[in-house]
Design an enzyme around this catalytic site. Structure first.
Site, mmCIF file in Angstrom:
data_model
loop_
_atom_site.group_PDB
_atom_site.id
_atom_site.type_symbol
_atom_site.label_atom_id
_atom_site.label_comp_id
_atom_site.label_asym_id
_atom_site.label_seq_id
_atom_site.Cartn_x
_atom_site.Cartn_y
_atom_site.Cartn_z
ATOM 1 N N ASN A 42 0.871 -1.170 0.000
ATOM 2 C CA ASN A 42 0.000 0.000 0.000
ATOM 3 C C ASN A 42 0.910 1.223 0.000
ATOM 4 O O ASN A 42 1.419 1.643 1.040
ATOM 5 C CB ASN A 42 -0.909 -0.021 1.237
ATOM 6 C CG ASN A 42 -1.956 1.074 1.226
ATOM 7 O OD1 ASN A 42 -1.852 2.042 0.485
ATOM 8 N ND2 ASN A 42 -2.957 0.933 2.074
ATOM 9 N N ARG A 66 -1.954 -1.734 -4.101
ATOM 10 C CA ARG A 66 -2.981 -0.701 -4.141
ATOM 11 C C ARG A 66 -2.545 0.387 -5.120
ATOM 12 O O ARG A 66 -1.472 0.975 -4.974
ATOM 13 C CB ARG A 66 -3.184 -0.079 -2.761
ATOM 14 C CG ARG A 66 -4.188 1.077 -2.771
ATOM 15 C CD ARG A 66 -3.967 2.021 -1.609
ATOM 16 N NE ARG A 66 -4.847 3.197 -1.688
ATOM 17 C CZ ARG A 66 -4.578 4.358 -1.142
ATOM 18 N NH1 ARG A 66 -3.458 4.542 -0.470
ATOM 19 N NH2 ARG A 66 -5.420 5.365 -1.269
ATOM 20 N N HIS A 76 -10.032 6.398 -2.542
ATOM 21 C CA HIS A 76 -10.237 5.707 -1.262
ATOM 22 C C HIS A 76 -11.285 4.597 -1.405
ATOM 23 O O HIS A 76 -11.903 4.178 -0.429
ATOM 24 C CB HIS A 76 -10.683 6.674 -0.143
ATOM 25 C CG HIS A 76 -9.650 7.671 0.259
ATOM 26 N ND1 HIS A 76 -9.983 8.963 0.616
ATOM 27 C CD2 HIS A 76 -8.312 7.582 0.370
ATOM 28 C CE1 HIS A 76 -8.887 9.632 0.923
ATOM 29 N NE2 HIS A 76 -7.853 8.814 0.783
ATOM 30 N N ARG A 122 -4.346 19.389 1.113
ATOM 31 C CA ARG A 122 -5.093 19.597 -0.129
ATOM 32 C C ARG A 122 -6.321 20.468 0.131
ATOM 33 O O ARG A 122 -6.971 20.338 1.157
ATOM 34 C CB ARG A 122 -5.513 18.262 -0.738
ATOM 35 C CG ARG A 122 -4.393 17.564 -1.485
ATOM 36 C CD ARG A 122 -4.800 16.165 -1.909
ATOM 37 N NE ARG A 122 -4.339 15.165 -0.969
ATOM 38 C CZ ARG A 122 -4.661 13.879 -1.030
ATOM 39 N NH1 ARG A 122 -5.475 13.436 -1.959
ATOM 40 N NH2 ARG A 122 -4.189 13.035 -0.127
ATOM 41 N N GLU A 160 -7.304 -1.592 4.598
ATOM 42 C CA GLU A 160 -7.110 -1.650 3.153
ATOM 43 C C GLU A 160 -6.274 -2.857 2.748
ATOM 44 O O GLU A 160 -6.510 -3.452 1.685
ATOM 45 C CB GLU A 160 -6.452 -0.359 2.666
ATOM 46 C CG GLU A 160 -7.373 0.849 2.743
ATOM 47 C CD GLU A 160 -6.696 2.131 2.322
ATOM 48 O OE1 GLU A 160 -7.264 2.840 1.476
ATOM 49 O OE2 GLU A 160 -5.604 2.430 2.844
#
Length: 370
Positions: free
Chosen positions: A7, A66, A153, A213, A356
Protein backbone atom coordinates in the site's frame (compact mmCIF):
# COMPACT_ATOMS: atom_id res chain seq x y z
CA UNK A 1 -2.68 -18.56 -0.43
CA UNK A 2 -0.37 -15.92 0.99
CA UNK A 3 -0.65 -12.43 -0.50
CA UNK A 4 2.02 -9.78 0.05
CA UNK A 5 0.17 -6.45 -0.05
CA UNK A 6 1.89 -3.17 -0.86
CA UNK A 7 0.00 0.00 0.00
CA UNK A 8 2.11 2.84 -1.38
CA UNK A 9 1.68 6.43 -0.23
CA UNK A 10 3.51 9.49 -1.45
CA UNK A 11 6.26 9.08 1.20
CA UNK A 12 5.34 5.73 2.80
CA UNK A 13 4.99 2.06 1.99
CA UNK A 14 2.79 -0.09 4.21
CA UNK A 15 3.08 -3.82 3.70
CA UNK A 16 1.41 -6.92 5.04
CA UNK A 17 1.73 -10.61 4.26
CA UNK A 18 -1.74 -12.09 4.68
CA UNK A 19 -3.07 -15.63 4.44
CA UNK A 20 -5.99 -14.80 2.17
CA UNK A 21 -7.89 -17.95 3.18
CA UNK A 22 -7.75 -17.54 6.98
CA UNK A 23 -7.20 -13.73 6.76
CA UNK A 24 -4.41 -14.05 9.31
CA UNK A 25 -1.72 -11.36 9.14
CA UNK A 26 1.58 -13.23 9.03
CA UNK A 27 3.75 -10.13 9.14
CA UNK A 28 3.39 -6.41 8.50
CA UNK A 29 5.31 -3.19 8.66
CA UNK A 30 5.86 0.35 7.44
CA UNK A 31 8.71 1.96 5.52
CA UNK A 32 8.39 5.64 6.37
CA UNK A 33 9.59 9.05 5.16
CA UNK A 34 10.70 7.67 1.81
CA UNK A 35 12.97 10.06 -0.07
CA UNK A 36 13.21 12.42 2.89
CA UNK A 37 16.27 13.27 5.01
CA UNK A 38 16.67 10.60 7.65
CA UNK A 39 13.98 8.45 6.04
CA UNK A 40 13.91 4.66 5.84
CA UNK A 41 14.57 4.46 2.07
CA UNK A 42 15.76 6.70 -0.74
CA UNK A 43 12.89 5.71 -3.06
CA UNK A 44 9.88 3.41 -3.21
CA UNK A 45 11.66 0.59 -5.01
CA UNK A 46 14.25 0.40 -2.24
CA UNK A 47 11.38 0.51 0.27
CA UNK A 48 9.69 -2.46 -1.42
CA UNK A 49 12.92 -4.45 -1.34
CA UNK A 50 13.27 -3.69 2.39
CA UNK A 51 9.79 -5.12 2.88
CA UNK A 52 10.58 -8.19 0.80
CA UNK A 53 13.77 -8.81 2.76
CA UNK A 54 11.69 -8.64 5.93
CA UNK A 55 8.89 -10.93 4.73
CA UNK A 56 10.62 -13.22 2.24
CA UNK A 57 8.95 -14.54 -0.91
CA UNK A 58 9.22 -18.30 -0.42
CA UNK A 59 5.62 -18.68 0.67
CA UNK A 60 4.14 -15.69 -1.19
CA UNK A 61 1.82 -16.68 -4.03
CA UNK A 62 1.11 -13.21 -5.38
CA UNK A 63 1.91 -9.56 -4.66
CA UNK A 64 -1.12 -7.26 -4.48
CA UNK A 65 -0.67 -3.54 -5.07
CA UNK A 66 -2.98 -0.70 -4.14
CA UNK A 67 -3.15 1.70 -7.09
CA UNK A 68 -4.98 4.96 -6.46
CA UNK A 69 -6.11 5.79 -10.03
CA UNK A 70 -7.38 3.25 -12.55
CA UNK A 71 -9.35 5.66 -14.71
CA UNK A 72 -11.68 4.08 -17.25
CA UNK A 73 -8.96 1.58 -18.11
CA UNK A 74 -9.12 -0.66 -15.04
CA UNK A 75 -12.47 -1.43 -13.43
CA UNK A 76 -11.45 -4.57 -11.51
CA UNK A 77 -8.32 -6.22 -10.07
CA UNK A 78 -5.87 -6.77 -12.91
CA UNK A 79 -2.89 -9.11 -13.35
CA UNK A 80 0.31 -7.28 -14.32
CA UNK A 81 1.47 -7.69 -17.92
CA UNK A 82 3.65 -5.45 -20.14
CA UNK A 83 0.48 -4.06 -21.76
CA UNK A 84 -1.07 -3.32 -18.36
CA UNK A 85 2.06 -1.42 -17.31
CA UNK A 86 2.00 0.59 -20.55
CA UNK A 87 -1.60 1.64 -19.94
CA UNK A 88 -0.94 2.31 -16.26
CA UNK A 89 1.72 4.90 -17.14
CA UNK A 90 -0.87 7.02 -18.93
CA UNK A 91 -2.69 7.61 -15.62
CA UNK A 92 0.22 9.21 -13.72
CA UNK A 93 -1.03 12.77 -14.21
CA UNK A 94 -4.44 11.95 -12.69
CA UNK A 95 -2.91 11.02 -9.31
CA UNK A 96 0.54 12.62 -9.31
CA UNK A 97 1.24 12.09 -5.60
CA UNK A 98 0.48 8.36 -5.66
CA UNK A 99 0.36 6.58 -9.03
CA UNK A 100 3.97 7.19 -10.15
CA UNK A 101 5.34 5.90 -6.84
CA UNK A 102 3.14 2.79 -6.85
CA UNK A 103 3.90 2.10 -10.51
CA UNK A 104 7.64 2.35 -9.87
CA UNK A 105 7.32 -0.45 -7.30
CA UNK A 106 5.34 -2.67 -9.69
CA UNK A 107 7.85 -2.13 -12.49
CA UNK A 108 10.78 -2.66 -10.15
CA UNK A 109 9.48 -6.08 -9.12
CA UNK A 110 8.65 -7.43 -12.59
CA UNK A 111 11.85 -9.46 -12.71
CA UNK A 112 11.47 -11.29 -9.39
CA UNK A 113 9.16 -13.98 -10.78
CA UNK A 114 6.27 -13.57 -8.34
CA UNK A 115 2.90 -12.75 -9.99
CA UNK A 116 1.55 -9.28 -9.30
CA UNK A 117 -2.07 -8.06 -9.22
CA UNK A 118 -3.23 -4.44 -9.16
CA UNK A 119 -6.21 -3.33 -7.07
CA UNK A 120 -7.56 0.11 -7.94
CA UNK A 121 -9.09 2.63 -5.53
CA UNK A 122 -11.32 3.83 -8.34
CA UNK A 123 -12.91 0.41 -9.01
CA UNK A 124 -15.54 0.78 -6.28
CA UNK A 125 -16.94 3.76 -8.15
CA UNK A 126 -17.60 1.89 -11.39
CA UNK A 127 -21.28 1.85 -10.32
CA UNK A 128 -21.64 5.65 -10.40
CA UNK A 129 -24.24 6.88 -12.87
CA UNK A 130 -23.33 9.46 -15.55
CA UNK A 131 -25.27 12.03 -13.49
CA UNK A 132 -22.80 11.39 -10.65
CA UNK A 133 -19.55 11.17 -12.61
CA UNK A 134 -19.96 13.67 -15.46
CA UNK A 135 -18.96 17.33 -15.11
CA UNK A 136 -20.90 20.15 -16.79
CA UNK A 137 -18.10 20.89 -19.26
CA UNK A 138 -17.92 20.58 -23.06
CA UNK A 139 -18.68 17.01 -24.15
CA UNK A 140 -15.41 16.61 -26.03
CA UNK A 141 -13.51 17.16 -22.77
CA UNK A 142 -15.08 13.91 -21.60
CA UNK A 143 -14.92 12.07 -24.93
CA UNK A 144 -11.35 13.06 -25.85
CA UNK A 145 -9.69 13.73 -22.50
CA UNK A 146 -11.63 11.50 -20.06
CA UNK A 147 -12.57 14.46 -17.84
CA UNK A 148 -14.96 12.93 -15.30
CA UNK A 149 -15.26 12.00 -11.62
CA UNK A 150 -13.37 8.81 -10.72
CA UNK A 151 -13.40 8.83 -6.91
CA UNK A 152 -10.68 7.58 -4.56
CA UNK A 153 -10.24 5.71 -1.26
CA UNK A 154 -12.55 3.15 -2.87
CA UNK A 155 -10.92 0.15 -1.24
CA UNK A 156 -11.47 1.68 2.19
CA UNK A 157 -15.02 2.88 1.47
CA UNK A 158 -16.02 -0.53 0.13
CA UNK A 159 -14.51 -2.36 3.11
CA UNK A 160 -16.09 -0.21 5.85
CA UNK A 161 -19.44 0.06 4.07
CA UNK A 162 -19.80 -3.70 3.75
CA UNK A 163 -18.68 -4.13 7.36
CA UNK A 164 -21.25 -1.56 8.51
CA UNK A 165 -24.07 -3.25 6.59
CA UNK A 166 -23.27 -6.58 8.24
CA UNK A 167 -23.04 -4.93 11.67
CA UNK A 168 -26.46 -3.24 11.48
CA UNK A 169 -28.09 -6.31 9.95
CA UNK A 170 -28.69 -4.41 6.73
CA UNK A 171 -29.50 -5.50 3.22
CA UNK A 172 -29.12 -4.45 -0.42
CA UNK A 173 -31.15 -1.32 0.27
CA UNK A 174 -29.11 -0.06 3.25
CA UNK A 175 -28.11 3.60 2.83
CA UNK A 176 -24.60 4.29 4.12
CA UNK A 177 -22.42 7.40 4.12
CA UNK A 178 -18.76 6.63 4.83
CA UNK A 179 -16.30 9.33 5.88
CA UNK A 180 -12.66 8.40 5.28
CA UNK A 181 -10.91 11.13 7.26
CA UNK A 182 -7.13 10.92 7.28
CA UNK A 183 -4.39 13.00 5.68
CA UNK A 184 -6.53 12.64 2.58
CA UNK A 185 -10.26 12.82 3.18
CA UNK A 186 -13.31 11.74 1.21
CA UNK A 187 -16.98 10.91 1.61
CA UNK A 188 -18.97 8.26 -0.24
CA UNK A 189 -22.69 7.54 -0.42
CA UNK A 190 -23.61 3.89 -1.00
CA UNK A 191 -26.76 1.79 -1.28
CA UNK A 192 -26.42 -1.89 -0.44
CA UNK A 193 -22.64 -1.74 -0.75
CA UNK A 194 -22.65 -0.04 -4.16
CA UNK A 195 -21.37 3.53 -4.53
CA UNK A 196 -23.79 6.15 -5.85
CA UNK A 197 -21.74 9.32 -5.22
CA UNK A 198 -18.36 10.36 -3.84
CA UNK A 199 -16.56 13.60 -3.03
CA UNK A 200 -13.19 13.19 -4.74
CA UNK A 201 -13.26 13.81 -8.46
CA UNK A 202 -11.03 13.41 -11.49
CA UNK A 203 -8.12 13.65 -9.06
CA UNK A 204 -7.84 13.29 -5.27
CA UNK A 205 -7.84 17.09 -4.95
CA UNK A 206 -11.61 17.64 -5.09
CA UNK A 207 -14.04 17.43 -2.18
CA UNK A 208 -13.37 17.71 1.54
CA UNK A 209 -10.67 19.83 3.17
CA UNK A 210 -7.58 17.68 3.78
CA UNK A 211 -4.24 17.93 5.56
CA UNK A 212 -2.47 19.69 2.67
CA UNK A 213 -5.09 19.60 -0.13
CA UNK A 214 -7.68 22.32 -0.65
CA UNK A 215 -10.67 20.23 -1.65
CA UNK A 216 -13.46 22.10 -3.49
CA UNK A 217 -12.75 25.58 -4.79
CA UNK A 218 -13.86 27.86 -7.61
CA UNK A 219 -11.97 26.77 -10.79
CA UNK A 220 -11.53 30.44 -11.69
CA UNK A 221 -9.09 30.72 -8.77
CA UNK A 222 -6.61 28.64 -10.78
CA UNK A 223 -7.06 30.95 -13.77
CA UNK A 224 -6.64 34.02 -11.58
CA UNK A 225 -3.41 32.74 -10.04
CA UNK A 226 -1.89 31.82 -13.42
CA UNK A 227 -3.18 34.74 -15.53
CA UNK A 228 -2.96 37.59 -13.02
CA UNK A 229 -0.78 36.56 -10.06
CA UNK A 230 2.14 35.26 -12.14
CA UNK A 231 2.05 31.64 -10.96
CA UNK A 232 3.10 28.79 -13.24
CA UNK A 233 0.54 25.97 -13.53
CA UNK A 234 2.98 23.66 -11.74
CA UNK A 235 3.19 26.15 -8.85
CA UNK A 236 -0.59 26.22 -8.49
CA UNK A 237 -0.77 22.42 -8.67
CA UNK A 238 1.89 22.11 -5.99
CA UNK A 239 0.23 24.71 -3.75
CA UNK A 240 -3.23 23.13 -3.98
CA UNK A 241 -1.89 19.61 -3.33
CA UNK A 242 0.88 20.26 -0.81
CA UNK A 243 0.43 23.70 0.77
CA UNK A 244 -3.33 24.06 1.23
CA UNK A 245 -5.94 22.42 3.44
CA UNK A 246 -5.25 22.59 7.16
CA UNK A 247 -1.62 23.48 6.44
CA UNK A 248 -2.59 26.44 4.29
CA UNK A 249 -5.19 27.70 6.75
CA UNK A 250 -3.19 27.54 9.97
CA UNK A 251 0.35 26.34 9.24
CA UNK A 252 -0.09 22.82 10.67
CA UNK A 253 -1.29 19.70 8.88
CA UNK A 254 -1.48 17.28 11.82
CA UNK A 255 -5.06 17.23 13.09
CA UNK A 256 -3.97 16.57 16.68
CA UNK A 257 -1.81 19.69 16.69
CA UNK A 258 -4.54 21.79 15.10
CA UNK A 259 -7.13 20.63 17.65
CA UNK A 260 -4.75 21.37 20.54
CA UNK A 261 -4.20 24.86 19.19
CA UNK A 262 -7.96 25.32 18.82
CA UNK A 263 -8.53 24.30 22.43
CA UNK A 264 -5.91 26.86 23.46
CA UNK A 265 -7.87 29.61 21.71
CA UNK A 266 -5.78 29.92 18.54
CA UNK A 267 -7.94 31.78 15.99
CA UNK A 268 -6.38 30.40 12.80
CA UNK A 269 -6.63 26.81 14.07
CA UNK A 270 -10.24 27.45 15.08
CA UNK A 271 -11.03 28.74 11.59
CA UNK A 272 -9.29 25.73 10.00
CA UNK A 273 -11.43 23.30 12.02
CA UNK A 274 -14.59 25.29 11.31
CA UNK A 275 -13.97 25.11 7.55
CA UNK A 276 -12.95 21.43 7.73
CA UNK A 277 -16.11 20.44 9.64
CA UNK A 278 -18.42 22.68 7.61
CA UNK A 279 -17.31 21.00 4.37
CA UNK A 280 -18.06 17.56 5.80
CA UNK A 281 -21.50 18.66 7.03
CA UNK A 282 -22.40 20.13 3.62
CA UNK A 283 -21.36 16.90 1.91
CA UNK A 284 -23.22 14.60 4.30
CA UNK A 285 -26.37 16.71 4.00
CA UNK A 286 -26.31 16.58 0.20
CA UNK A 287 -25.77 12.82 0.23
CA UNK A 288 -28.71 12.25 2.57
CA UNK A 289 -30.84 14.09 0.02
CA UNK A 290 -29.50 11.91 -2.82
CA UNK A 291 -29.99 8.69 -0.83
CA UNK A 292 -33.47 9.67 0.33
CA UNK A 293 -32.52 9.07 3.96
CA UNK A 294 -29.77 7.35 5.89
CA UNK A 295 -29.31 4.13 7.82
CA UNK A 296 -25.73 4.56 9.04
CA UNK A 297 -22.99 7.19 9.10
CA UNK A 298 -19.50 5.66 9.24
CA UNK A 299 -16.28 7.31 10.43
CA UNK A 300 -12.98 5.69 9.46
CA UNK A 301 -9.23 6.31 8.90
CA UNK A 302 -6.87 8.16 11.23
CA UNK A 303 -8.95 11.22 12.10
CA UNK A 304 -12.32 9.52 11.69
CA UNK A 305 -11.40 6.66 14.01
CA UNK A 306 -9.38 8.51 16.61
CA UNK A 307 -10.80 12.02 16.96
CA UNK A 308 -13.93 12.04 19.11
CA UNK A 309 -13.84 15.84 18.89
CA UNK A 310 -14.17 15.90 15.09
CA UNK A 311 -16.92 13.26 15.20
CA UNK A 312 -18.79 15.33 17.77
CA UNK A 313 -18.46 18.57 15.81
CA UNK A 314 -19.67 16.92 12.60
CA UNK A 315 -22.66 15.19 14.17
CA UNK A 316 -23.71 18.17 16.27
CA UNK A 317 -25.08 19.92 13.19
CA UNK A 318 -26.75 16.80 11.77
CA UNK A 319 -29.19 16.07 14.58
CA UNK A 320 -32.21 17.13 12.51
CA UNK A 321 -31.41 14.17 10.21
CA UNK A 322 -31.71 11.75 13.13
CA UNK A 323 -27.95 11.60 13.78
CA UNK A 324 -27.21 11.86 17.50
CA UNK A 325 -24.19 10.69 19.49
CA UNK A 326 -23.79 9.26 22.95
CA UNK A 327 -21.09 11.49 24.45
CA UNK A 328 -19.71 8.62 26.53
CA UNK A 329 -19.64 6.12 23.67
CA UNK A 330 -18.05 8.67 21.37
CA UNK A 331 -15.36 9.43 23.94
CA UNK A 332 -14.56 5.84 24.91
CA UNK A 333 -15.28 3.77 21.78
CA UNK A 334 -12.88 0.88 21.41
CA UNK A 335 -14.87 -1.89 19.70
CA UNK A 336 -14.69 -2.55 15.98
CA UNK A 337 -17.19 -1.62 14.78
CA UNK A 338 -18.23 0.73 17.58
CA UNK A 339 -21.79 2.05 17.67
CA UNK A 340 -21.56 5.54 19.20
CA UNK A 341 -25.20 6.49 18.57
CA UNK A 342 -27.44 7.92 21.27
CA UNK A 343 -30.16 5.44 22.35
CA UNK A 344 -32.91 7.43 20.62
CA UNK A 345 -31.00 8.14 17.38
CA UNK A 346 -32.81 7.24 14.17
CA UNK A 347 -29.50 6.82 12.31
CA UNK A 348 -26.70 4.56 13.49
CA UNK A 349 -23.35 6.30 13.78
CA UNK A 350 -20.42 3.88 13.66
CA UNK A 351 -16.65 4.01 14.01
CA UNK A 352 -15.18 1.30 11.79
CA UNK A 353 -11.52 0.36 11.57
CA UNK A 354 -10.53 0.38 7.91
CA UNK A 355 -8.17 -2.34 6.71
CA UNK A 356 -7.11 -1.65 3.15
CA UNK A 357 -4.47 -4.38 3.24
CA UNK A 358 -7.01 -7.08 4.13
CA UNK A 359 -9.46 -5.69 1.56
CA UNK A 360 -6.76 -5.87 -1.12
CA UNK A 361 -5.84 -9.43 -0.12
CA UNK A 362 -9.49 -10.47 -0.45
CA UNK A 363 -9.82 -8.89 -3.88
CA UNK A 364 -6.58 -10.52 -5.05
CA UNK A 365 -7.80 -13.89 -3.76
CA UNK A 366 -11.12 -13.50 -5.52
CA UNK A 367 -9.35 -12.52 -8.76
CA UNK A 368 -7.09 -15.59 -8.54
CA UNK A 369 -9.96 -18.00 -7.94
CA UNK A 370 -12.45 -16.52 -10.42
Amino acid sequence: MNVLVFNVGSTTLKYACIDAETEEVISSGLVDRIGQPGGDAINHIVAAKIAIDEVGLNNVCVIGHRIVQGGDLFLEPTVVTPDVLKRLRTLDTLAPLHNPAARSVVEGLVGIGTPQTLVFDTSYFATLSPAAYRYAVPDDWYQKHAVRRYGFHGTSHQYVTQKAIRFIGGNDESRIISLHLGGGASATASIGGHAVDTSMGMTPLEGLVMATRSGDLDPAIVLHMTEHAGFEPSDVRNSLNRKSGLLGLCGDQDMRTVLNRRQAGDSSATLAIDIYVRRIIKTVGSYIAILGGLDALVFTAGVGQHSSEIRGLVCESLQHFGISLSEEKNRTCCDDPADISAPDARVRTLVVDTNEELAIARLVRNRATS
